[in-house]
Motif scaffolding. Structure first.
Motif, mmCIF file in Angstrom:
data_model
loop_
_atom_site.group_PDB
_atom_site.id
_atom_site.type_symbol
_atom_site.label_atom_id
_atom_site.label_comp_id
_atom_site.label_asym_id
_atom_site.label_seq_id
_atom_site.Cartn_x
_atom_site.Cartn_y
_atom_site.Cartn_z
ATOM 1 N N GLN A 1 57.144 41.194 41.207
ATOM 2 C CA GLN A 1 58.471 41.889 41.159
ATOM 3 C C GLN A 1 59.732 40.752 41.222
ATOM 4 O OE1 GLN A 1 57.613 44.909 45.299
ATOM 5 N NE2 GLN A 1 56.430 43.546 44.865
ATOM 6 N N THR A 2 59.755 39.923 41.445
ATOM 7 C CA THR A 2 60.738 38.896 41.029
ATOM 8 C C THR A 2 61.292 39.275 40.010
ATOM 9 O OG1 THR A 2 60.168 37.593 43.533
ATOM 10 C CG2 THR A 2 62.001 36.886 41.460
ATOM 11 N N VAL A 3 60.515 39.012 39.121
ATOM 12 C CA VAL A 3 60.360 38.933 37.222
ATOM 13 C C VAL A 3 61.362 40.249 37.227
ATOM 14 C CG1 VAL A 3 59.961 38.654 35.237
ATOM 15 C CG2 VAL A 3 59.481 37.053 36.908
ATOM 16 N N LEU A 4 60.451 41.457 37.547
ATOM 17 C CA LEU A 4 60.061 43.112 37.111
ATOM 18 C C LEU A 4 61.328 43.301 37.831
ATOM 19 C CD1 LEU A 4 58.357 44.792 36.114
ATOM 20 C CD2 LEU A 4 57.873 46.028 38.521
ATOM 21 N N ALA A 5 62.464 42.763 39.033
ATOM 22 C CA ALA A 5 63.723 43.012 39.244
ATOM 23 C C ALA A 5 64.602 42.404 37.655
ATOM 24 C CB ALA A 5 64.077 43.206 40.179
ATOM 25 N N ASP A 6 64.632 42.102 37.275
ATOM 26 C CA ASP A 6 65.587 40.882 36.563
ATOM 27 C C ASP A 6 64.761 41.786 34.645
ATOM 28 O OD1 ASP A 6 67.511 39.740 37.428
ATOM 29 O OD2 ASP A 6 66.630 38.044 37.157
ATOM 30 N N TYR A 7 63.627 42.095 35.042
ATOM 31 C CA TYR A 7 63.629 42.731 33.657
ATOM 32 C C TYR A 7 63.966 44.470 33.165
ATOM 33 C CZ TYR A 7 60.734 44.022 29.621
ATOM 34 O OH TYR A 7 60.268 43.965 28.024
ATOM 35 N N LEU A 8 63.986 44.847 34.224
ATOM 36 C CA LEU A 8 63.706 46.903 33.786
ATOM 37 C C LEU A 8 65.615 46.601 34.346
ATOM 38 C CD1 LEU A 8 61.444 48.111 36.107
ATOM 39 C CD2 LEU A 8 61.353 48.224 33.804
ATOM 40 N N VAL A 9 66.178 45.892 35.635
ATOM 41 C CA VAL A 9 67.945 45.755 35.462
ATOM 42 C C VAL A 9 68.824 45.247 35.677
ATOM 43 C CG1 VAL A 9 67.295 48.861 35.964
ATOM 44 C CG2 VAL A 9 67.509 45.874 37.933
ATOM 45 N N GLY A 10 68.393 43.712 34.989
ATOM 46 C CA GLY A 10 68.684 42.722 35.269
ATOM 47 C C GLY A 10 69.978 42.828 33.957
ATOM 48 N N THR A 11 71.394 42.063 33.736
ATOM 49 C CA THR A 11 71.899 42.300 33.056
ATOM 50 C C THR A 11 71.935 42.177 31.646
ATOM 51 O OG1 THR A 11 72.822 39.884 34.342
ATOM 52 C CG2 THR A 11 73.617 41.622 34.391
ATOM 53 N N THR A 12 70.766 41.194 31.263
ATOM 54 C CA THR A 12 70.001 41.267 30.230
ATOM 55 C C THR A 12 69.041 42.681 29.560
ATOM 56 O OG1 THR A 12 68.161 39.826 30.748
ATOM 57 C CG2 THR A 12 70.136 39.236 30.431
ATOM 58 N N SER A 13 68.799 42.544 30.620
ATOM 59 C CA SER A 13 67.860 44.407 29.975
ATOM 60 C C SER A 13 68.633 45.606 29.242
ATOM 61 C CB SER A 13 67.778 45.494 31.451
ATOM 62 O OG SER A 13 68.294 45.470 31.791
ATOM 63 N N PRO A 14 67.612 45.701 28.523
ATOM 64 C CA PRO A 14 68.557 46.979 27.583
ATOM 65 C C PRO A 14 68.637 48.231 28.597
ATOM 66 C CG PRO A 14 65.968 46.451 26.674
ATOM 67 C CD PRO A 14 66.318 45.752 27.931
#
Length: 452
Positions: free
Chosen positions: A295-308
């Protein structure tokens, strides 16, 4: 203000630590050796020598928060009791402790969350032995009168009103009461409003709360900085050794599985931006699973500043002012969320559609392995860069130790983060990020600040 909320012990601590000091070596994820003792009364004492000449950070982690508030009508007491811990003892009456603290120049405060309460002081090593004395005294011998209690209860009510003037508290309340039907995570750290208003009549219960949770076997002491370990431990044994209460055991109701989607809407009376939240029930943070790391990784993956999603919604189309996740580790199963602050109400359906598309693509196997690796690397180095002072190191250690219940939790959690594979995100999304397991919250202001 002596606390901040973070946008919560029902079993004994249960951490197997030796009576004599055990030194845990530095790791790639926590680059400082840790010394750990457990006193005969159950108090865990964690020390980290750190290059901060003449300065120490001293933090007391009590494994109690709003999670522990199982009695009807008694919500908000973990946070409220944080206030009462500054009320004094016979040895240091109200105000005397603060005089000592200010004489040495300590920065002194506290915060309460769903799962833990943390008291923290930061200042000169020269005052460390005195600090040990006065901190042990208030945790062992806290005293306050009923009039003092009632005065502070009114201050807490004022804090509630202050927080309620912004939409965040209302959003947290409504999301919690909708997503949780049994578990105590259904109420916020501040507690239900009616319970906060009734606090002045709960003086006797407050003493029960203190005796129940402020016990050595429910506390982790964390000291980081420039200190003599032998001198510190002698002082700790002298002043904390006689503390002999035992923590209570109560049952937190388990939250049943959610079988169909839920939703809640807020009509906000003032001017602000519209909001959209998707939140899913997800597993607790434990060190014997990878759920928290994923979940720590998933948060950035979905909506972090580098996400699509961020590029599409915030940068390119400018449908949202920001998108983020409110995910934080919790002792029991909690929520994984993605949040959008919309530019205007008319963009809501487009943002929902984009959220749904991103989650669906991930759950069906579309995952960018290079982004997963980059996020893990950035998470690790972001953690290391954040620990540049004794206070920052102590705060990180305290938070993870408080949630997971073991002093080496920070390093072990980030070790697991480093092991997350792209396929883990797919499997997790497929299992948990489903429509039936989702709660949606929408907020529409009377007048949106971003509308023209």
């Amino acid at each position: 203000m002596r606390r901040r909320l973070i946008p919560l012990l029902l079993l004994l601590l249960g951490v197997a630590l030796p009576a004599a000091a055990a030194e845990q070596p530095a790791s790639p994820f926590f680059p400082y050796p840790i010394k750990v003792d457990r006193l005969p009364n159950g108090l865990t004492v964690v020390r980290v020598p750190f290059n901060s000449p003449g300065l120490i950070a001293y933090q007391t982690v009590v494994r109690v928060g709003s999670r522990n508030e199982v009695e009807p009508g008694k919500t908000g007491f973990a946070h409220f009791f944080e206030h009462m811990m500054f009320k004094g003892t016979k040895n240091f009456p109200e105000g005397e402790r603060e005089k000592v603290i200010s004489t040495y120049g300590y920065d002194d405060n506290a915060f309460t969350s769903d799962d833990v309460t943390v008291y923290h002081s930061y200042g000169p090593t020269a005052g460390l032995e005195k600090l040990v004395e006065i901190e042990a005294d208030r945790f062992r011998n806290l005293e306050y009168s009923e009039p003092s209690f009632q005065t502070e209860a009114l201050a807490v009510l004022g804090e509630y009103h202050k927080n309620a003037a912004q939409p965040y508290l209302k959003m947290e309340e409504e999301l919690g009461r909708t997503a949780f039907t049994k578990h105590t995570y259904g109420h916020t750290t501040l507690g239900y409003y009616d319970d906060v208003k009734a606090m002045p009549q709960a003086y006797q219960y407050s003493r029960t709360f203190f005796e129940r949770w402020y016990t050595p076997d429910n506390v982790i002491l964390v000291v980081v900085g420039d200190f003599n370990d032998d001198t510190l431990m002698q002082a700790v044994r002298t002043h904390y050794g006689p503390w002999d209460r035992k923590s209570a055991t109560v049952t937190v109701p388990a939250e049943p599985p959610q079988r169909q989607e839920r939703s809640v809407h807020i009509d906000w009376p003032g001017s602000t931006q519209p909001r959209q939240i998707f939140a899913w029930h997800t597993p607790a943070a434990r060190l014997d699973t990878s759920d928290a790391a994923i979940q720590t990784v998933l948060a950035d993956y979905l909506v972090g500043t580098t996400s699509p999603l961020y590029k599409e919604l915030v940068l390119d189309k400018q449908l949202a002012q920001q998108i983020s996740s409110d995910y934080t580790i919790h002792r029991d199963p909690h929520l994984f969320s993605i949040v959008a602050v919309l530019q205007e109400e008319g963009h809501r359906e487009a943002v929902r559609s984009a959220f749904n598309t991103a989650v669906r693509e991930l759950a069906t196997g579309k995952v960018d392995a290079s982004r997963v690796e980059a996020i893990k690397s950035n998470t690790r180095y972001g953690l290391l860069m954040s620990m540049e002072t004794a206070k920052a190191v102590a705060t990180q250690l305290s938070w993870y130790a408080g949630i997971f219940g073991t002093p080496d939790a920070l390093a072990r959690h980030y070790q697991k983060v480093s092991e997350v594979k792209p396929g883990d995100l797919v499997t997790f999304a497929k299992k948990y990020l489903t429509a039936a397991n989702r709660t949606q919250l929408t907020l529409t202001p009377k007048k949106a600040g971003g509308q023209k």
